[in-house]
Scaffold this motif. Structure first.
Motif, PDB file in Angstrom:
ATOM      1  N   PRO A   1      45.308 133.228  71.912  1.00 30.78           N
ATOM      2  CA  PRO A   1      44.221 132.839  72.821  1.00 30.78           C
ATOM      3  C   PRO A   1      44.389 131.451  73.422  1.00 30.78           C
ATOM      4  CG  PRO A   1      43.361 133.763  70.765  1.00 30.78           C
ATOM      5  CD  PRO A   1      44.814 133.494  70.548  1.00 30.78           C
ATOM      6  N   ARG A   2      45.219 130.631  72.811  1.00 31.07           N
ATOM      7  CA  ARG A   2      45.408 129.263  73.297  1.00 31.07           C
ATOM      8  C   ARG A   2      46.444 129.170  74.414  1.00 31.07           C
ATOM      9  NH1 ARG A   2      46.289 125.896  67.827  1.00 31.07           N
ATOM     10  NH2 ARG A   2      46.554 124.203  69.356  1.00 31.07           N
ATOM     11  N   VAL A   3      47.252 130.218  74.572  1.00 31.54           N
ATOM     12  CA  VAL A   3      48.273 130.217  75.625  1.00 31.54           C
ATOM     13  C   VAL A   3      47.615 130.706  76.914  1.00 31.54           C
ATOM     14  CG1 VAL A   3      50.565 130.982  76.319  1.00 31.54           C
ATOM     15  CG2 VAL A   3      50.040 130.655  73.887  1.00 31.54           C
ATOM     16  N   THR A   4      46.935 129.817  77.589  1.00 29.81           N
ATOM     17  CA  THR A   4      46.183 130.149  78.784  1.00 29.81           C
ATOM     18  C   THR A   4      46.976 129.770  80.038  1.00 29.81           C
ATOM     19  OG1 THR A   4      45.126 127.988  78.864  1.00 29.81           O
ATOM     20  CG2 THR A   4      44.033 129.712  77.554  1.00 29.81           C
ATOM     21  N   GLU A   5      46.506 130.261  81.165  1.00 29.85           N
ATOM     22  CA  GLU A   5      47.146 129.917  82.430  1.00 29.85           C
ATOM     23  C   GLU A   5      47.077 128.409  82.684  1.00 29.85           C
ATOM     24  OE1 GLU A   5      46.886 131.099  87.193  1.00 29.85           O
ATOM     25  OE2 GLU A   5      45.704 132.193  85.697  1.00 29.85           O
ATOM     26  N   ASP A   6      45.949 127.803  82.364  1.00 32.06           N
ATOM     27  CA  ASP A   6      45.809 126.363  82.572  1.00 32.06           C
ATOM     28  C   ASP A   6      46.788 125.580  81.703  1.00 32.06           C
ATOM     29  OD1 ASP A   6      43.845 126.724  84.441  1.00 32.06           O
ATOM     30  OD2 ASP A   6      42.171 126.300  83.070  1.00 32.06           O
ATOM     31  N   LEU A   7      46.908 125.981  80.439  1.00 31.68           N
ATOM     32  CA  LEU A   7      47.826 125.284  79.544  1.00 31.68           C
ATOM     33  C   LEU A   7      49.255 125.402  80.042  1.00 31.68           C
ATOM     34  CD1 LEU A   7      48.551 123.818  76.918  1.00 31.68           C
ATOM     35  CD2 LEU A   7      48.623 126.049  75.782  1.00 31.68           C
ATOM     36  N   LEU A   8      49.672 126.600  80.396  1.00 35.68           N
ATOM     37  CA  LEU A   8      51.044 126.801  80.861  1.00 35.68           C
ATOM     38  C   LEU A   8      51.311 126.047  82.155  1.00 35.68           C
ATOM     39  CD1 LEU A   8      51.409 130.606  80.069  1.00 35.68           C
ATOM     40  CD2 LEU A   8      52.509 128.707  78.858  1.00 35.68           C
ATOM     41  N   THR A   9      50.333 126.032  83.036  1.00 38.11           N
ATOM     42  CA  THR A   9      50.491 125.301  84.292  1.00 38.11           C
ATOM     43  C   THR A   9      50.688 123.813  84.033  1.00 38.11           C
ATOM     44  OG1 THR A   9      49.149 126.923  85.490  1.00 38.11           O
ATOM     45  CG2 THR A   9      49.416 124.763  86.514  1.00 38.11           C
ATOM     46  N   GLU A  10      49.920 123.259  83.096  1.00 41.58           N
ATOM     47  CA  GLU A  10      50.055 121.840  82.748  1.00 41.58           C
ATOM     48  C   GLU A  10      51.425 121.547  82.153  1.00 41.58           C
ATOM     49  OE1 GLU A  10      46.893 120.916  80.113  1.00 41.58           O
ATOM     50  OE2 GLU A  10      45.311 121.286  81.580  1.00 41.58           O
ATOM     51  N   VAL A  11      51.901 122.430  81.287  1.00 42.91           N
ATOM     52  CA  VAL A  11      53.190 122.223  80.633  1.00 42.91           C
ATOM     53  C   VAL A  11      54.325 122.303  81.650  1.00 42.91           C
ATOM     54  CG1 VAL A  11      54.834 123.305  79.059  1.00 42.91           C
ATOM     55  CG2 VAL A  11      52.464 122.938  78.331  1.00 42.91           C
ATOM     56  N   VAL A  12      54.324 123.345  82.471  1.00 40.80           N
ATOM     57  CA  VAL A  12      55.402 123.523  83.444  1.00 40.80           C
ATOM     58  C   VAL A  12      55.404 122.402  84.478  1.00 40.80           C
ATOM     59  CG1 VAL A  12      56.299 125.068  85.243  1.00 40.80           C
ATOM     60  CG2 VAL A  12      55.487 126.015  83.079  1.00 40.80           C
ATOM     61  N   ALA A  13      54.250 121.836  84.754  1.00 39.39           N
ATOM     62  CA  ALA A  13      54.167 120.732  85.713  1.00 39.39           C
ATOM     63  C   ALA A  13      54.941 119.503  85.245  1.00 39.39           C
ATOM     64  CB  ALA A  13      52.700 120.361  85.954  1.00 39.39           C
ATOM     65  N   GLU A  14      55.238 119.415  83.947  1.00 37.19           N
ATOM     66  CA  GLU A  14      55.963 118.269  83.412  1.00 37.19           C
ATOM     67  C   GLU A  14      57.465 118.335  83.666  1.00 37.19           C
ATOM     68  OE1 GLU A  14      54.756 115.622  82.194  1.00 37.19           O
ATOM     69  OE2 GLU A  14      52.727 116.054  81.505  1.00 37.19           O
ATOM     70  N   VAL A  15      57.971 119.481  84.102  1.00 38.62           N
ATOM     71  CA  VAL A  15      59.406 119.601  84.374  1.00 38.62           C
ATOM     72  C   VAL A  15      59.742 118.768  85.610  1.00 38.62           C
ATOM     73  CG1 VAL A  15      61.300 121.161  84.943  1.00 38.62           C
ATOM     74  CG2 VAL A  15      59.472 121.913  83.383  1.00 38.62           C
TER      75      VAL A  15
END
Length: 274
Positions: A197-211
């Protein structure tokens, strides 16, 4: 954004890694394990390190802190090893660093006990990112201050090497039979209930934005880096929704040929013969 530092001294290579990472000191007085853009596996391994390293940290797993490292190849002029010199020359500019854990030991399943809950979280996370490089042959884990730390995520998200098959990869099962923590009875049901449940679209978007942008440019099949970032989010989001039911843990298969891509198989072979 990831903190950015400047490498001030190249200390020593870590030859157990196929990509020849090295220990460097930086202008923030920190010491880091540096992974280079000029290494043979290319920038996609660094993308995987950023996405999976940050995602793991956001999910509460112990992964060393990541930083962006600017490298001036001139710091390698005094390096006597020709291979290292060439790597430094090919890696000028932005590279990736992971906090160096002094005094850490390579994980040994015969010497360090892992609880079922923690084993379950690690196996579930590795299934999510399709980590083919955390086996009993090559754990890619450290023990530091009595705690388990996860390292080396360059061999995850294999679908990024073939985006045309990425949609199918999202539903691909994960065989954890050879996972280094399989023998600890990982509690996958509890891990799925906690982490999925913690792997949300918002979380993934924030993580990928760091690349870093420069590691994503000119990817065939994508009109922009924004579209490529979105592709990473979509595959991981879809995989998070289904992977919990597609993890198998059977008897390990010591004689089965590696299913890793050719570049990774060569790397694992080099580790094995040392």
């Amino acid at each position: 954004m990831l903190e950015e530092v400047v490498a001030t001294r190249y200390v020593t290579p870590l030859r157990e890694g196929g990509s020849l990472p090295g220990i460097v000191e930086a202008d923030d007085l920190g010491t880091y394990v540096m992974k280079f853009t000029g290494a043979g596996q290319g920038r996609k391994t660094l993308v995987a390190e950023v996405v999976c390293g940050l995602l793991g940290r956001r999910l509460g797993l112990r992964v060393p802190e990541l930083v962006r490292i600017q490298l001036d190849p001139v710091i390698g002029l005094g390096e006597p090893d020709q291979e290292v010199q060439e790597l430094l020359k090919a890696s000028g500019g932005l590279n990736l660093g992971m906090d160096f854990l002094p005094g850490s030991l390579g994980f040994d399943p015969l010497a360090f006990e892992v609880g079922a809950a923690e084993a379950g979280r690690v196996v579930w996370f590795d299934a999510l990112v399709n980590n083919v490089d955390r086996s009993w042959r090559n754990p890619n884990m450290l023990v530091w201050h009595g705690e388990l730390w996860l390292i080396d995520h360059g061999a995850t998200m294999i679908w990024q090497h073939n985006w045309r098959g990425a949609q199918a990869a999202a539903a691909k099962p994960y065989d954890a039979s050879d996972h280094v923590l399989a023998s600890f009875g990982p509690d996958l049901a509890a891990a799925a209930a906690e982490l999925a449940p913690r792997v949300t679209e918002d979380l993934l978007t924030e993580v990928v934005a760091e690349v870093p942008e420069e590691w994503l440019v000119d990817e065939p099949g994508f009109e922009s880096t924004a579209a490529l970032r979105r592709a990473y989010v979509e595959v991981l989001l879809e995989r998070a929704a289904v992977i919990s039911d597609r993890i198998t843990v059977g008897e390990r298969t010591p004689d089965t040929p590696s299913q890793a891509p050719e570049w990774l198989s060569a790397r694992l072979h080099r580790k094995a013969v040392k």
